[in-house]
Scaffold this active site. Structure first.
Site, PDB file in Angstrom:
ATOM      1  CG  HIS A  42      -2.288  -0.951   0.890  1.00 34.98           C
ATOM      2  ND1 HIS A  42      -3.440  -0.616   1.536  1.00 34.98           N
ATOM      3  CD2 HIS A  42      -2.414  -1.892   0.442  1.00 34.98           C
ATOM      4  CE1 HIS A  42      -4.159  -1.706   1.230  1.00 34.98           C
ATOM      5  NE2 HIS A  42      -3.689  -2.069   0.514  1.00 34.98           N
ATOM      6  CE1 TYR A  83      -4.991   3.794   9.079  1.00 37.59           C
ATOM      7  CE2 TYR A  83      -5.999   3.335  11.097  1.00 37.59           C
ATOM      8  CZ  TYR A  83      -4.944   3.207  10.048  1.00 37.59           C
ATOM      9  OH  TYR A  83      -4.110   2.109  10.054  1.00 37.59           O
ATOM     10  N   PRO A 113      -4.632  -0.022  18.431  1.00 39.80           N
ATOM     11  CG  PRO A 113      -6.469  -1.472  17.745  1.00 39.80           C
ATOM     12  CD  PRO A 113      -5.893  -0.690  19.137  1.00 39.80           C
ATOM     13  CE  LYS A 140       3.963   2.850  13.547  1.00 45.91           C
ATOM     14  NZ  LYS A 140       3.751   2.377  12.259  1.00 45.91           N
ATOM     15  CE1 TYR A 177      -1.400   3.631   9.731  1.00 43.81           C
ATOM     16  CE2 TYR A 177      -0.075   2.731   7.782  1.00 43.81           C
ATOM     17  CZ  TYR A 177      -1.172   2.522   8.755  1.00 43.81           C
ATOM     18  OH  TYR A 177      -2.209   1.652   8.468  1.00 43.81           O
TER      19      TYR A 177
HETATM   20  P1  RFL Z   1       0.842 -12.257  21.524  1.00 45.83           P
HETATM   21  O1  RFL Z   1       0.319 -12.181  20.121  1.00 45.83           O
HETATM   22  O2  RFL Z   1      -0.289 -11.888  22.454  1.00 45.83           O
HETATM   23  O3  RFL Z   1       1.297 -13.697  21.521  1.00 45.83           O
HETATM   24  C1  RFL Z   1       1.721 -14.059  22.995  1.00 45.83           C
HETATM   25  C2  RFL Z   1       1.646 -15.687  23.421  1.00 45.83           C
HETATM   26  O4  RFL Z   1       1.851 -15.895  24.621  1.00 45.83           O
HETATM   27  C3  RFL Z   1       0.905 -16.956  25.148  1.00 45.83           C
HETATM   28  N1  RFL Z   1       0.827 -17.098  26.586  1.00 45.83           N
HETATM   29  C4  RFL Z   1       1.510 -17.927  27.257  1.00 45.83           C
HETATM   30  N2  RFL Z   1       2.504 -18.948  26.724  1.00 45.83           N
HETATM   31  C5  RFL Z   1       3.083 -19.588  28.068  1.00 45.83           C
HETATM   32  N3  RFL Z   1       2.560 -19.571  29.387  1.00 45.83           N
HETATM   33  C6  RFL Z   1       1.912 -18.259  29.634  1.00 45.83           C
HETATM   34  N4  RFL Z   1       1.544 -17.992  31.193  1.00 45.83           N
HETATM   35  C7  RFL Z   1       1.437 -17.339  28.665  1.00 45.83           C
HETATM   36  N5  RFL Z   1       0.503 -16.444  28.678  1.00 45.83           N
HETATM   37  C8  RFL Z   1      -0.002 -15.964  27.203  1.00 45.83           C
HETATM   38  C9  RFL Z   1      -0.429 -16.597  24.402  1.00 45.83           C
HETATM   39  O5  RFL Z   1      -1.198 -17.672  24.408  1.00 45.83           O
HETATM   40  C10 RFL Z   1      -0.062 -16.030  22.910  1.00 45.83           C
HETATM   41  O6  RFL Z   1      -0.103 -16.878  22.103  1.00 45.83           O
HETATM   42  O7  RFL Z   1       2.234 -11.436  21.584  1.00 45.83           O
HETATM   43  P2  RFL Z   1       3.239 -11.066  20.713  1.00 45.83           P
HETATM   44  O8  RFL Z   1       3.794 -12.192  20.057  1.00 45.83           O
HETATM   45  O9  RFL Z   1       4.103  -9.899  21.366  1.00 45.83           O
HETATM   46  O10 RFL Z   1       2.436 -10.343  19.492  1.00 45.83           O
HETATM   47  C11 RFL Z   1       1.964  -9.134  19.847  1.00 45.83           C
HETATM   48  C12 RFL Z   1       0.754  -8.889  18.490  1.00 45.83           C
HETATM   49  O11 RFL Z   1      -0.041  -9.909  18.646  1.00 45.83           O
HETATM   50  C13 RFL Z   1       0.188  -7.554  18.844  1.00 45.83           C
HETATM   51  O12 RFL Z   1       0.791  -6.400  18.977  1.00 45.83           O
HETATM   52  C14 RFL Z   1      -0.656  -7.065  17.614  1.00 45.83           C
HETATM   53  O13 RFL Z   1      -1.800  -8.057  17.288  1.00 45.83           O
HETATM   54  C15 RFL Z   1      -1.405  -5.624  17.798  1.00 45.83           C
HETATM   55  N6  RFL Z   1      -2.325  -5.304  16.637  1.00 45.83           N
HETATM   56  C16 RFL Z   1      -1.834  -4.632  15.653  1.00 45.83           C
HETATM   57  N7  RFL Z   1      -0.341  -4.607  15.327  1.00 45.83           N
HETATM   58  C17 RFL Z   1       0.150  -4.063  14.088  1.00 45.83           C
HETATM   59  O14 RFL Z   1       1.529  -3.913  14.030  1.00 45.83           O
HETATM   60  N8  RFL Z   1      -0.428  -3.816  13.019  1.00 45.83           N
HETATM   61  C18 RFL Z   1      -1.883  -3.816  13.307  1.00 45.83           C
HETATM   62  O15 RFL Z   1      -2.471  -3.454  12.224  1.00 45.83           O
HETATM   63  C19 RFL Z   1      -2.562  -4.435  14.416  1.00 45.83           C
HETATM   64  N9  RFL Z   1      -3.746  -4.410  14.442  1.00 45.83           N
HETATM   65  C20 RFL Z   1      -3.577  -5.584  16.585  1.00 45.83           C
HETATM   66  C21 RFL Z   1      -4.481  -4.931  15.529  1.00 45.83           C
HETATM   67  C22 RFL Z   1      -4.285  -5.894  17.892  1.00 45.83           C
HETATM   68  C23 RFL Z   1      -5.646  -6.059  17.972  1.00 45.83           C
HETATM   69  N10 RFL Z   1      -6.115  -6.711  19.060  1.00 45.83           N
HETATM   70  C24 RFL Z   1      -7.003  -7.841  18.925  1.00 45.83           C
HETATM   71  C25 RFL Z   1      -5.941  -6.335  20.266  1.00 45.83           C
HETATM   72  C26 RFL Z   1      -5.873  -5.121  15.534  1.00 45.83           C
HETATM   73  C27 RFL Z   1      -6.421  -5.643  16.813  1.00 45.83           C
HETATM   74  C28 RFL Z   1      -7.923  -5.559  16.555  1.00 45.83           C
HETATM   75  C1  PHB Z   2      -6.278  -4.592  10.417  1.00 41.36           C
HETATM   76  O1  PHB Z   2      -6.465  -4.753   9.246  1.00 41.36           O
HETATM   77  O2  PHB Z   2      -6.543  -5.571  11.006  1.00 41.36           O
HETATM   78  C2  PHB Z   2      -5.920  -3.312  10.951  1.00 41.36           C
HETATM   79  C3  PHB Z   2      -5.416  -2.402   9.908  1.00 41.36           C
HETATM   80  C4  PHB Z   2      -4.883  -1.042  10.430  1.00 41.36           C
HETATM   81  C5  PHB Z   2      -4.782  -0.804  11.947  1.00 41.36           C
HETATM   82  C6  PHB Z   2      -5.489  -1.824  12.761  1.00 41.36           C
HETATM   83  C7  PHB Z   2      -5.827  -2.999  12.251  1.00 41.36           C
HETATM   84  O3  PHB Z   2      -4.394   0.200  12.178  1.00 41.36           O
END
Ligand code: RFL
Ligand code: PHB
Length: 385
Positions: free
Chosen positions: A68, A196, A288, A292, A380
């Site tokens: 993008h 957004y 989110p 980041k 971004y």
């Molecule tokens: P995770 O993905 O939470 O993984 C942690 C893992 O640890 C396990 N765990 C354990 N294992 C053993 N013993 C324990 N006691 C444990 N406790 C927990 C869990 O089961 C899990 O498998 O952390 P990690 O690896 O640091 O990754 C981080 C990302 O997942 C997170 O920052 C992103 O998803 C955030 N996020 C976004 N980030 C972006 O860079 N770009 C995006 O567009 C973006 N969109 C988002 C998002 C997060 C969202 N939510 C649901 C909060 C959109 C949303 C809606």
């Molecule tokens: C997504 O596609 O899930 C998404 C994209 C951009 C964001 C957050 C989530 O800032």
């Protein structure tokens, strides 16, 4: 190395360490199916894509990721285009976190890495000794893992962060009074670039996974439950918040996933305590709105993997000694950007009429100032490592 957590940070760190000849064991609480079914991030910075390539998992991002060049920020019918490519020379890649995690699990399987799912009662001890220990149980049987270092990659609700004594830990937090209701649907995206949207009805985001898979979010009160949101209610709410031309033309359909995520900013310092290193969501959470979270987890892994390789292979400790400060410098800038994007685009329930005017003025300023657009684009697409 013991790695707690088999999410994107734990898997990527393990993969990079294994390729450099450092052995790892990953301890994951959930099943692999559960980890792979969590629909989360969608936008990867170019630095993230580069590190995935370096880890040997860049092929499918390259093939199926959607590059993008820009995105839109809107305020009712005002559409402000942020042209990343023209303003910074860089792009971002739209590619789902589930896909990244799938690729990492396959690569780790091919490496023969031990990944233990279903671990319970994880306890990290002896962090101030030359050898540390992780105790856990699996199917009711207690186990012990001796290791040189422990990486806490266990997300916000994990155990690693709380292993650092309260007197040593400093925590910073802001909880926002709203969440995001996300919907995945097998429909073509409403727009070729992400939108957004700020509106008097609240925030909405139009995103995507591919040409026939859309991802949408709307701001909702934290007290709302998914069951209260029928597909019809979701689509009509979303349409009110997007620019009217986009809303009229968009294709709707049945949702295939629907979930609510609360929004918070959180950081815990330091990232290192003895032989323990915190990585990703275990140490910090961003709302989110700036896309980041996953990208920050990857930049932590970038700093930590080379430092650990140096410590294990060359017995040089400068890298691991500097990890916390180096990673935190970048983390705080991303925290600021995510907070600013959130404040600029969301309606706060108890806000006064002044706040809404400030949001409108911010968007009008972006529309008229290339300097303002460049500042947003620079953040971004991802600040340099
Ligand atoms: P995770 O993905 O939470 O993984 C942690 C893992 O640890 C396990 N765990 C354990 N294992 C053993 N013993 C324990 N006691 C444990 N406790 C927990 C869990 O089961 C899990 O498998 O952390 P990690 O690896 O640091 O990754 C981080 C990302 O997942 C997170 O920052 C992103 O998803 C955030 N996020 C976004 N980030 C972006 O860079 N770009 C995006 O567009 C973006 N969109 C988002 C998002 C997060 C969202 N939510 C649901 C909060 C959109 C949303 C809606
Ligand atoms: C997504 O596609 O899930 C998404 C994209 C951009 C964001 C957050 C989530 O800032």
């Amino acid at each position: 190395m013991a790695i707690i957590g088999g999410g994107p940070s734990g898997l990527l760190l393990s993969q990079l360490l294994n390729r450099a000849g450092v052995d790892t064991v990953i301890l994951e609480r959930s099943t692999r199916e559960h980890v792979l079914s969590r629909i989360r991030a969608g936008v990867l910075e170019s630095g993230t894509v580069e590190l995935l390539r370096e880890a040997g998992v860049g092929d499918r991002v390259e093939l199926h990721g959607l590059p993008h060049d820009g995105c839109y920020l809107t305020d009712d019918d005002l559409m402000v285009h942020i042209n990343f490519k023209a303003l910074t020379g860089k792009q971002v890649m739209v590619f789902g976190q589930t896909e990244v995690t799938t690729d990492l699990y396959s690569a780790q399987d091919a490496m023969g890495t031990m990944i233990i799912h279903g671990v319970e009662d994880v306890r990290i001890t002896d962090l101030d000794q030359s050898q540390s220990c992780v105790e856990f149980s699996i199917d009711g049987v207690s186990k012990k893992l001796n290791c040189l270092y422990v990486a806490g990659c266990d997300g916000f609700h994990g155990v690693s962060r709380n292993t650092i004594p309260l007197g040593v830990r400093r925590e910073y937090e802001r909880v926002y009074p709203f969440g995001w209701l996300g919907v995945l649907s097998e429909t073509p995206p409403a727009n070729h670039e992400l939108i957004y949207a700020n509106s008097s009805h609240g925030f909405a985001l139009a995103s995507m996974r591919n040409e026939n898979l859309s991802r949408y979010y709307v701001q909702v009160p934290t007290t709302d439950k998914v069951q209260e949101w029928s597909d019809d209610r979701f689509w009509s709410t979303l349409k009110k918040r997007l620019p009217s031309d986009t809303a009229e033309a968009m294709v709707t359909g049945a949702s295939i996933e629907k979930s609510i995520a609360p929004l918070r900013s959180f950081a815990s310092e330091p990232l290192r305590w003895g032989n323990l290193f915190l990585v990703g969501d275990a140490a910090h959470i961003v709302p989110p709105t700036g896309a980041k979270g996953l990208n920050l987890a990857v930049s932590d892994v970038y700093y930590l993997h080379s430092a650990l390789i140096d410590a294990v292979k060359a017995k040089r400790s400068a890298g691991i000694d500097g990890y916390s400060d180096r990673a935190l410098a970048r983390i705080w800038k991303a925290m600021r950007f995510s907070w600013q994007m959130t404040t600029m685009l969301h309606r706060f329930d108890d806000e006064d009429s002044f706040a809404a005017q400030m949001r409108k003025a911010s968007l009008n300023h972006l529309a008229s100032s290339e300097t303002a657009r460049r500042e947003l684009a620079e953040n971004y697409i991802g600040l340099p490592y």
